[in-house]
Design an enzyme around this catalytic site. Sequence first.
Site, PDB file in Angstrom:
ATOM      1  N   ASP A   1      -6.341  -0.729  -6.081  1.00  0.00           N
ATOM      2  CA  ASP A   1      -7.862  -0.574  -6.121  1.00  0.00           C
ATOM      3  C   ASP A   1      -8.396  -0.092  -4.735  1.00  0.00           C
ATOM      4  OD1 ASP A   1      -7.566  -2.865  -4.168  1.00  0.00           O
ATOM      5  OD2 ASP A   1      -8.252  -4.280  -5.759  1.00  0.00           O
TER       6      ASP A   1
ATOM      7  N   TYR B   1       0.872  -1.068   0.073  1.00  0.00           N
ATOM      8  CA  TYR B   1      -0.006  -0.140   0.145  1.00  0.00           C
ATOM      9  C   TYR B   1       1.001   1.198   0.102  1.00  0.00           C
ATOM     10  CZ  TYR B   1      -4.509  -2.278   0.945  1.00  0.00           C
ATOM     11  OH  TYR B   1      -5.638  -3.126   0.978  1.00  0.00           O
TER      12      TYR B   1
ATOM     13  N   HIS C   1     -10.427  -7.115  -5.121  1.00  0.00           N
ATOM     14  CA  HIS C   1     -10.074  -7.192  -3.681  1.00  0.00           C
ATOM     15  C   HIS C   1     -11.060  -8.063  -3.032  1.00  0.00           C
ATOM     16  CE1 HIS C   1      -7.293  -4.443  -1.039  1.00  0.00           C
ATOM     17  NE2 HIS C   1      -7.906  -5.031  -0.188  1.00  0.00           N
TER      18      HIS C   1
HETATM   19  C1  FNR Z   1      -7.804  -8.639   1.736  1.00  0.00           C
HETATM   20  N1  FNR Z   1      -7.223  -8.259   0.654  1.00  0.00           N
HETATM   21  C2  FNR Z   1      -6.045  -7.274   0.584  1.00  0.00           C
HETATM   22  N2  FNR Z   1      -5.478  -7.145  -0.612  1.00  0.00           N
HETATM   23  C3  FNR Z   1      -4.403  -5.996  -0.425  1.00  0.00           C
HETATM   24  O1  FNR Z   1      -3.901  -6.038  -1.637  1.00  0.00           O
HETATM   25  N3  FNR Z   1      -3.869  -5.739   0.698  1.00  0.00           N
HETATM   26  C4  FNR Z   1      -4.667  -5.953   1.899  1.00  0.00           C
HETATM   27  O2  FNR Z   1      -4.003  -5.687   3.034  1.00  0.00           O
HETATM   28  C5  FNR Z   1      -5.682  -6.749   1.944  1.00  0.00           C
HETATM   29  N4  FNR Z   1      -6.329  -7.378   3.083  1.00  0.00           N
HETATM   30  C6  FNR Z   1      -7.300  -8.268   2.765  1.00  0.00           C
HETATM   31  C7  FNR Z   1      -7.686  -8.528   3.850  1.00  0.00           C
HETATM   32  C8  FNR Z   1      -8.813  -9.547   3.985  1.00  0.00           C
HETATM   33  C9  FNR Z   1      -9.470 -10.011   5.368  1.00  0.00           C
HETATM   34  C10 FNR Z   1      -9.425 -10.033   2.889  1.00  0.00           C
HETATM   35  C11 FNR Z   1     -10.368 -11.115   2.744  1.00  0.00           C
HETATM   36  C12 FNR Z   1      -8.778  -9.592   1.611  1.00  0.00           C
HETATM   37  C13 FNR Z   1      -7.798  -8.610  -0.741  1.00  0.00           C
HETATM   38  C14 FNR Z   1      -6.875 -10.214  -1.124  1.00  0.00           C
HETATM   39  O3  FNR Z   1      -5.543  -9.833  -1.526  1.00  0.00           O
HETATM   40  C15 FNR Z   1      -7.365 -10.845  -2.320  1.00  0.00           C
HETATM   41  O4  FNR Z   1      -7.880  -9.830  -3.393  1.00  0.00           O
HETATM   42  C16 FNR Z   1      -8.917 -11.253  -2.075  1.00  0.00           C
HETATM   43  O5  FNR Z   1      -8.837 -11.889  -0.567  1.00  0.00           O
HETATM   44  C17 FNR Z   1      -9.296 -12.484  -2.966  1.00  0.00           C
HETATM   45  O6  FNR Z   1     -10.439 -12.979  -2.552  1.00  0.00           O
HETATM   46  P1  FNR Z   1     -10.866 -14.102  -1.712  1.00  0.00           P
HETATM   47  O7  FNR Z   1     -10.012 -15.276  -2.180  1.00  0.00           O
HETATM   48  O8  FNR Z   1     -11.133 -13.597  -0.220  1.00  0.00           O
HETATM   49  O9  FNR Z   1     -11.989 -14.561  -2.174  1.00  0.00           O
END
Ligand code: FNR
Length: 364
Positions: A162, A134, A251
């Site tokens: 995103d 980030y 995401h």
């Molecule tokens: C995320 N995701 C996410 N992405 C990212 O770039 N930085 C982050 O800190 C986070 N944190 C995060 C926390 C939680 C609890 C979730 C569920 C998701 C998004 C993650 O990388 C990814 O895009 C999705 O989780 C994919 O979908 P599924 O496999 O959870 O359905």
Amino acid sequence: PLLSQCYNLHDFEAVARRTMKKTAWGYYSSAADDEITMRENHSAYHRIWFRPRVLVDVENVDISTTMLGSKSSVPFYVTATALGKLGDPEGEVVLTRAAHKHGVIQMIPTLASCSFDEICDARKGEQVQWLQLYVNKDRKITQRIVQYAEERGCKALFITVDAPQLGRREKDMRSKFTDPGTNVQEGQETDNSQGAARAISSFIDPSLSWKDIPWFQSITKMPIIIKGVQRVEDVIKAVEAGCQGVVLSNHGGRQLEFARSGIEILAETMPVLRELGLENKIEIYIDGGVRRATDVLKAICLGAKGVGIGRPFLYAMSAYGQPGVERAMQLLKDEMEMNMRLLGCNKIEELNSSLLDTRALFTH
Ligand code: FNR
């Protein structure tokens, strides 16, 4: 239930829902608004059917592959998810150890509960880790994070694009969140009234743009992958910007509600890239809603190099700790091997779109 009674990734979610603390469940499971994109992420896979080949010698099946120059035992990886300690007191290192057992690549989140060093230190042997970034409004902090990650052996930089503002996740907002010790970045204030996600993300720079990509390329030699791309026009921009990859992702449905599923965007993207002769210029990854090996196989058939999995591993960790994550990975591997055989494929490179019927994907 016993761990041995979990037979697929959905089972871990059911156990996690019943056993996790309400705040933790709220943060992990929540998604934007009415959670329509989150549900669509998985259900979009149900609109793709297989056209298997028969009478192929499938005694030997190899599901290993290469992603961004690194070997992986499987074409899926542990994607970055923040706040691992909400699920297990040890946090992200639990995922690191399970990933090592199975030869799976792990993406380390900027907003991990463990320190970055703890997660790197938990790595063993040739194990591969990537960094999810980030971007901080203070670029000096970002530069330090990126260069330190490269020094510590991270093999790729995934820049999440995103989330210029965190989505509204009302389940999360309703539960009174207290941070279990996340590494809050310098100069960052936390306000817990908006749920876990917003409390920890106020440092993210909403002014980030394509113009910043050359700067990242000037501070690191790691391959740069843009995470959170949702249209082919932006995939082309990423190629033009010299990025090594994109993750087609919404995401996990946590950001823009009514964003489309990664698999649908992938199906639309690959023919355009092929037409422009760009398909070998960039590696395409996707995530969101992957729960079955058939989902992984469909994505690879459509041209993805690999697939990220988020919540299922969090749920497995929350419900059963490291053995849970290991079993989740093993179940997926077993499903992969079996379905490769049933598809009539010996190797990942043999997977292609002729093995799919995607007619229903866009006509629902
Ligand atoms: C995320 N995701 C996410 N992405 C990212 O770039 N930085 C982050 O800190 C986070 N944190 C995060 C926390 C939680 C609890 C979730 C569920 C998701 C998004 C993650 O990388 C990814 O895009 C999705 O989780 C994919 O979908 P599924 O496999 O959870 O359905």
